[in-house]
Scaffold this motif. Structure first.
Motif, short mmCIF file in Angstrom:
data_model
loop_
_atom_site.label_atom_id
_atom_site.label_comp_id
_atom_site.label_asym_id
_atom_site.label_seq_id
_atom_site.Cartn_x
_atom_site.Cartn_y
_atom_site.Cartn_z
N THR A 150 74.99 62.65 23.13
CA THR A 150 74.91 62.07 21.79
C THR A 150 75.04 63.15 20.72
O THR A 150 75.73 62.97 19.71
N ILE A 151 74.38 64.29 20.94
CA ILE A 151 74.48 65.40 19.98
C ILE A 151 75.91 65.92 19.92
O ILE A 151 76.44 66.19 18.83
N SER A 152 76.55 66.05 21.06
CA SER A 152 77.93 66.55 21.10
C SER A 152 78.87 65.63 20.32
O SER A 152 79.83 66.09 19.69
N GLN A 153 78.58 64.33 20.36
CA GLN A 153 79.41 63.36 19.65
C GLN A 153 79.00 63.19 18.19
O GLN A 153 79.64 62.44 17.46
N ARG A 154 77.91 63.89 17.81
CA ARG A 154 77.39 63.81 16.44
C ARG A 154 77.09 62.36 16.06
O ARG A 154 77.36 61.91 14.94
N SER A 155 76.50 61.63 16.99
CA SER A 155 76.22 60.21 16.77
C SER A 155 74.83 59.99 16.19
O SER A 155 73.88 60.71 16.54
N ALA A 156 74.71 59.00 15.34
CA ALA A 156 73.40 58.57 14.86
C ALA A 156 72.78 57.73 15.96
O ALA A 156 73.40 56.80 16.46
N SER A 157 71.56 58.09 16.36
CA SER A 157 71.00 57.39 17.51
C SER A 157 69.49 57.55 17.60
O SER A 157 68.91 58.48 17.06
N THR A 158 68.86 56.62 18.28
CA THR A 158 67.47 56.73 18.71
C THR A 158 67.47 56.26 20.16
O THR A 158 67.42 55.06 20.42
N ILE A 159 67.58 57.19 21.10
CA ILE A 159 67.68 56.83 22.51
C ILE A 159 66.32 56.40 23.05
O ILE A 159 65.53 57.22 23.49
N LYS A 160 66.05 55.09 22.96
CA LYS A 160 64.85 54.52 23.56
C LYS A 160 63.61 55.38 23.29
O LYS A 160 63.00 55.94 24.21
N LEU A 161 63.25 55.48 22.05
CA LEU A 161 62.08 56.27 21.68
C LEU A 161 60.83 55.72 22.37
O LEU A 161 60.63 54.51 22.45
N HIS A 162 60.00 56.64 22.87
CA HIS A 162 58.75 56.23 23.50
C HIS A 162 57.77 55.82 22.39
O HIS A 162 57.17 56.67 21.74
N ARG A 163 57.64 54.52 22.20
CA ARG A 163 56.76 54.03 21.15
C ARG A 163 56.02 52.81 21.67
O ARG A 163 56.62 51.78 21.94
N LYS A 164 54.70 52.94 21.81
CA LYS A 164 53.90 51.83 22.31
C LYS A 164 53.59 50.85 21.18
O LYS A 164 53.73 51.18 20.00
N PRO A 165 53.16 49.63 21.53
CA PRO A 165 52.80 48.65 20.49
C PRO A 165 51.73 49.19 19.54
O PRO A 165 50.89 50.01 19.93
N PHE A 166 51.77 48.72 18.32
CA PHE A 166 50.81 49.10 17.28
C PHE A 166 50.85 50.61 17.02
O PHE A 166 49.82 51.26 16.80
N ALA A 167 52.06 51.18 17.05
CA ALA A 167 52.22 52.62 16.87
C ALA A 167 51.68 53.09 15.53
O ALA A 167 50.98 54.11 15.45
N SER A 168 51.99 52.37 14.47
CA SER A 168 51.54 52.80 13.15
C SER A 168 50.02 52.74 13.03
O SER A 168 49.39 53.63 12.44
N LEU A 169 49.41 51.70 13.61
CA LEU A 169 47.96 51.57 13.57
C LEU A 169 47.30 52.69 14.37
O LEU A 169 46.32 53.30 13.93
N SER A 170 47.85 52.98 15.55
CA SER A 170 47.30 54.05 16.38
C SER A 170 47.38 55.39 15.66
O SER A 170 46.44 56.18 15.68
N ALA A 171 48.52 55.63 15.01
CA ALA A 171 48.70 56.88 14.29
C ALA A 171 47.72 56.97 13.12
O ALA A 171 47.17 58.03 12.85
N ALA A 172 47.52 55.86 12.43
CA ALA A 172 46.64 55.85 11.26
C ALA A 172 45.19 56.12 11.65
O ALA A 172 44.42 56.69 10.87
N ILE A 173 44.82 55.74 12.87
CA ILE A 173 43.45 55.94 13.33
C ILE A 173 43.27 57.31 13.98
O ILE A 173 42.31 58.03 13.69
N MET A 174 44.19 57.68 14.86
CA MET A 174 44.00 58.85 15.70
C MET A 174 44.43 60.17 15.06
O MET A 174 43.79 61.20 15.27
N HIS A 175 45.52 60.16 14.30
CA HIS A 175 46.00 61.43 13.76
C HIS A 175 45.01 62.05 12.77
O HIS A 175 44.83 63.28 12.79
#
Length: 254
Positions: A150-175
Protein backbone atom coordinates in the motif's frame (compact mmCIF):
# COMPACT_ATOMS: atom_id res chain seq x y z
CA UNK A 1 11.91 9.14 6.54
CA UNK A 2 10.27 6.99 9.19
CA UNK A 3 10.04 8.28 12.75
CA UNK A 4 9.80 5.55 15.36
CA UNK A 5 9.45 5.14 19.10
CA UNK A 6 10.03 1.75 20.67
CA UNK A 7 10.66 0.47 24.17
CA UNK A 8 11.06 -3.25 23.54
CA UNK A 9 11.74 -3.35 19.81
CA UNK A 10 8.32 -4.04 18.27
CA UNK A 11 7.83 -0.66 16.62
CA UNK A 12 11.51 -0.49 15.70
CA UNK A 13 11.15 -3.83 13.91
CA UNK A 14 8.18 -2.46 11.96
CA UNK A 15 10.06 0.72 11.04
CA UNK A 16 13.11 -1.22 9.88
CA UNK A 17 11.03 -3.59 7.76
CA UNK A 18 9.31 -0.72 5.98
CA UNK A 19 12.59 1.18 5.59
CA UNK A 20 14.22 -1.85 3.97
CA UNK A 21 11.33 -2.38 1.58
CA UNK A 22 10.92 1.32 0.74
CA UNK A 23 14.65 2.15 0.71
CA UNK A 24 14.03 4.71 3.42
CA UNK A 25 15.73 5.74 6.67
CA UNK A 26 14.56 5.39 10.28
CA UNK A 27 14.79 8.23 12.79
CA UNK A 28 14.50 7.75 16.55
CA UNK A 29 11.89 9.95 18.20
CA UNK A 30 13.67 9.46 21.54
CA UNK A 31 16.96 10.75 20.13
CA UNK A 32 15.16 13.73 18.58
CA UNK A 33 13.67 14.57 21.96
CA UNK A 34 17.02 14.25 23.73
CA UNK A 35 18.80 16.47 21.19
CA UNK A 36 15.95 18.95 20.61
CA UNK A 37 15.88 18.07 16.92
CA UNK A 38 12.43 18.74 15.51
CA UNK A 39 12.94 20.35 12.09
CA UNK A 40 13.34 18.23 8.97
CA UNK A 41 13.44 19.18 5.31
CA UNK A 42 11.70 16.86 2.86
CA UNK A 43 13.00 16.09 -0.57
CA UNK A 44 10.61 16.08 -3.51
CA UNK A 45 8.54 12.89 -3.50
CA UNK A 46 9.79 11.81 -0.07
CA UNK A 47 7.33 10.02 2.20
CA UNK A 48 6.88 10.51 5.94
CA UNK A 49 6.08 7.57 8.19
CA UNK A 50 5.55 6.97 11.90
CA UNK A 51 5.77 3.74 13.88
CA UNK A 52 4.94 3.63 17.57
CA UNK A 53 3.08 1.57 20.20
CA UNK A 54 -0.32 2.21 21.70
CA UNK A 55 -0.41 3.00 25.42
CA UNK A 56 -3.80 2.71 27.12
CA UNK A 57 -5.69 3.21 23.86
CA UNK A 58 -3.68 6.31 23.01
CA UNK A 59 -0.33 7.86 22.11
CA UNK A 60 2.73 7.62 24.34
CA UNK A 61 3.44 11.04 25.83
CA UNK A 62 6.83 11.20 24.11
CA UNK A 63 5.22 10.70 20.69
CA UNK A 64 2.59 13.38 21.30
CA UNK A 65 5.31 15.79 22.47
CA UNK A 66 7.42 15.09 19.38
CA UNK A 67 4.56 15.56 16.93
CA UNK A 68 3.55 18.86 18.55
CA UNK A 69 7.09 20.19 18.09
CA UNK A 70 7.73 18.61 14.67
CA UNK A 71 8.41 20.90 11.71
CA UNK A 72 8.38 19.31 8.24
CA UNK A 73 9.65 21.77 5.67
CA UNK A 74 8.53 21.31 2.04
CA UNK A 75 5.55 19.17 3.12
CA UNK A 76 3.41 19.43 0.00
CA UNK A 77 1.18 16.63 -1.26
CA UNK A 78 3.39 14.38 0.86
CA UNK A 79 2.38 10.77 1.41
CA UNK A 80 2.19 10.43 5.19
CA UNK A 81 1.36 7.19 6.98
CA UNK A 82 1.30 5.76 10.50
CA UNK A 83 1.72 2.19 11.74
CA UNK A 84 0.28 1.63 15.21
CA UNK A 85 1.61 -1.31 17.22
CA UNK A 86 -0.93 -2.60 19.73
CA UNK A 87 -1.55 -5.52 22.03
CA UNK A 88 -5.32 -5.26 21.73
CA UNK A 89 -6.83 -2.07 20.33
CA UNK A 90 -5.65 1.25 18.95
CA UNK A 91 -8.59 3.04 20.59
CA UNK A 92 -9.10 6.31 18.73
CA UNK A 93 -5.39 7.08 18.33
CA UNK A 94 -5.67 7.41 14.57
CA UNK A 95 -8.16 10.24 14.98
CA UNK A 96 -6.08 12.00 17.64
CA UNK A 97 -2.91 11.64 15.60
CA UNK A 98 -4.64 12.97 12.48
CA UNK A 99 -5.87 15.98 14.43
CA UNK A 100 -2.35 16.79 15.62
CA UNK A 101 -0.88 16.48 12.14
CA UNK A 102 -3.71 18.28 10.33
CA UNK A 103 -3.37 21.16 12.77
CA UNK A 104 0.19 21.57 11.49
CA UNK A 105 -0.91 21.39 7.86
CA UNK A 106 0.33 17.81 7.50
CA UNK A 107 -2.64 15.54 6.69
CA UNK A 108 -2.16 11.79 7.20
CA UNK A 109 -2.83 9.73 4.09
CA UNK A 110 -2.90 6.20 5.52
CA UNK A 111 -3.26 4.46 8.87
CA UNK A 112 -2.23 0.86 9.58
CA UNK A 113 -1.98 -1.29 12.68
CA UNK A 114 -0.12 -4.44 13.65
CA UNK A 115 -0.92 -6.76 16.54
CA UNK A 116 2.19 -7.65 18.52
CA UNK A 117 3.11 -9.09 21.95
CA UNK A 118 1.76 -7.09 24.88
CA UNK A 119 4.50 -6.05 27.32
CA UNK A 120 2.94 -3.62 29.81
CA UNK A 121 3.59 -5.40 33.10
CA UNK A 122 2.78 -2.76 35.71
CA UNK A 123 -0.92 -3.57 36.12
CA UNK A 124 -0.77 -7.31 35.53
CA UNK A 125 1.20 -9.92 33.67
CA UNK A 126 -0.30 -9.35 30.23
CA UNK A 127 2.57 -10.86 28.28
CA UNK A 128 1.77 -13.08 25.35
CA UNK A 129 2.68 -16.71 26.23
CA UNK A 130 6.14 -17.59 24.91
CA UNK A 131 4.84 -20.29 22.57
CA UNK A 132 2.44 -17.82 20.95
CA UNK A 133 5.05 -15.16 20.18
CA UNK A 134 6.62 -16.75 17.04
CA UNK A 135 3.28 -17.27 15.23
CA UNK A 136 2.15 -13.78 16.26
CA UNK A 137 5.29 -12.22 14.82
CA UNK A 138 4.85 -14.35 11.69
CA UNK A 139 1.37 -12.88 11.21
CA UNK A 140 2.89 -9.43 11.67
CA UNK A 141 5.34 -10.15 8.86
CA UNK A 142 2.44 -11.17 6.60
CA UNK A 143 0.60 -7.98 7.48
CA UNK A 144 3.68 -5.90 6.75
CA UNK A 145 3.71 -7.30 3.21
CA UNK A 146 0.27 -5.75 2.63
CA UNK A 147 1.25 -2.52 4.36
CA UNK A 148 4.41 -2.17 2.26
CA UNK A 149 2.43 -2.77 -0.92
CA UNK A 150 0.00 0.00 0.00
CA UNK A 151 2.84 2.40 0.84
CA UNK A 152 4.60 1.59 -2.44
CA UNK A 153 1.40 2.44 -4.31
CA UNK A 154 0.98 5.63 -2.26
CA UNK A 155 -2.61 4.61 -1.55
CA UNK A 156 -4.92 6.11 1.04
CA UNK A 157 -5.86 3.23 3.28
CA UNK A 158 -6.70 1.85 6.71
CA UNK A 159 -5.86 -1.86 6.52
CA UNK A 160 -8.26 -3.38 9.04
CA UNK A 161 -7.26 -1.27 12.00
CA UNK A 162 -7.36 -3.13 15.31
CA UNK A 163 -10.19 -1.28 17.00
CA UNK A 164 -12.47 -2.90 19.56
CA UNK A 165 -16.05 -1.74 20.25
CA UNK A 166 -16.46 1.46 22.28
CA UNK A 167 -12.94 2.55 21.32
CA UNK A 168 -13.56 6.23 22.01
CA UNK A 169 -15.11 5.51 25.41
CA UNK A 170 -12.25 3.20 26.37
CA UNK A 171 -9.71 5.82 25.34
CA UNK A 172 -11.55 8.55 27.25
CA UNK A 173 -11.46 6.47 30.43
CA UNK A 174 -8.11 4.70 30.25
CA UNK A 175 -5.72 7.14 28.59
CA UNK A 176 -6.12 9.83 31.27
CA UNK A 177 -5.19 7.17 33.83
CA UNK A 178 -1.94 6.60 31.93
CA UNK A 179 -1.25 10.32 31.70
CA UNK A 180 -1.63 10.77 35.46
CA UNK A 181 0.27 7.68 36.63
CA UNK A 182 3.78 8.02 35.23
CA UNK A 183 5.76 8.64 38.40
CA UNK A 184 9.32 7.32 38.42
CA UNK A 185 9.29 6.97 42.21
CA UNK A 186 8.42 3.23 42.29
CA UNK A 187 11.37 2.30 40.03
CA UNK A 188 14.34 0.71 41.77
CA UNK A 189 16.90 -2.07 41.39
CA UNK A 190 17.58 -5.18 43.41
CA UNK A 191 20.94 -6.46 44.60
CA UNK A 192 21.20 -8.28 41.26
CA UNK A 193 22.08 -4.98 39.55
CA UNK A 194 25.57 -5.02 38.04
CA UNK A 195 25.65 -1.31 37.14
CA UNK A 196 25.89 -2.17 33.44
CA UNK A 197 24.07 1.06 32.52
CA UNK A 198 21.76 -0.55 29.94
CA UNK A 199 18.68 0.91 31.61
CA UNK A 200 20.16 4.43 31.51
CA UNK A 201 20.97 4.09 27.80
CA UNK A 202 17.51 2.69 27.08
CA UNK A 203 15.53 5.48 28.76
CA UNK A 204 14.08 7.69 25.98
CA UNK A 205 13.97 10.75 28.21
CA UNK A 206 17.41 10.18 29.72
CA UNK A 207 15.81 10.09 33.16
CA UNK A 208 18.10 7.39 34.58
CA UNK A 209 21.58 8.11 35.84
CA UNK A 210 24.14 5.94 37.61
CA UNK A 211 24.97 7.27 41.07
CA UNK A 212 27.55 5.35 43.08
CA UNK A 213 27.18 2.54 40.55
CA UNK A 214 23.40 2.23 40.91
CA UNK A 215 20.61 3.52 38.62
CA UNK A 216 18.53 6.39 39.95
CA UNK A 217 15.27 7.41 38.27
CA UNK A 218 14.50 11.14 38.25
CA UNK A 219 12.59 13.00 35.57
CA UNK A 220 10.02 12.43 32.86
CA UNK A 221 8.67 8.94 32.18
CA UNK A 222 6.64 7.80 29.19
CA UNK A 223 6.18 4.29 30.69
CA UNK A 224 7.85 2.40 27.85
CA UNK A 225 9.35 0.07 30.51
CA UNK A 226 12.53 -0.38 28.48
CA UNK A 227 14.47 -0.18 31.74
CA UNK A 228 12.63 -3.25 33.04
CA UNK A 229 12.51 -5.33 29.88
CA UNK A 230 16.09 -4.69 28.75
CA UNK A 231 17.77 -5.35 32.11
CA UNK A 232 19.83 -8.53 31.57
CA UNK A 233 19.65 -9.44 35.28
CA UNK A 234 15.95 -8.59 35.79
CA UNK A 235 17.20 -6.23 38.49
CA UNK A 236 15.07 -3.25 37.48
CA UNK A 237 11.70 -3.32 39.19
CA UNK A 238 8.60 -1.18 39.69
CA UNK A 239 7.48 -1.26 43.31
CA UNK A 240 6.73 -4.83 44.31
CA UNK A 241 4.53 -5.49 41.28
CA UNK A 242 6.99 -6.76 38.71
CA UNK A 243 9.17 -9.27 40.55
CA UNK A 244 7.30 -12.30 39.23
CA UNK A 245 6.12 -10.89 35.95
CA UNK A 246 7.58 -11.73 32.57
CA UNK A 247 9.92 -9.70 30.43
CA UNK A 248 9.87 -9.26 26.65
CA UNK A 249 12.15 -8.03 23.88
CA UNK A 250 11.41 -8.41 20.19
CA UNK A 251 13.59 -11.39 19.20
CA UNK A 252 14.27 -9.93 15.74
CA UNK A 253 15.75 -6.75 17.23
CA UNK A 254 17.47 -7.77 20.47
Amino acid sequence: MIFFFSGTGNSLYVARDIANKQQDTVISIAECIQHNHFTFTLEEGETVGFSFPIYFWGMPTIVAEFVRKLVLENFKNTYCYVVYNCGGSIGNTDKKFSQLMSGKGHPVTAHFSVFMPDNYILLMDLLTPADEIPPLLYRTDKRLVAINKTISQRSASTIKLHRKPFASLSAAIMHPYYLKHRSVQPFHTTDACTACGICAKACPYGSITLIDGKPVWDGECTQCLACLHRCPERASQYGNKTYNRGRYLNPNVY
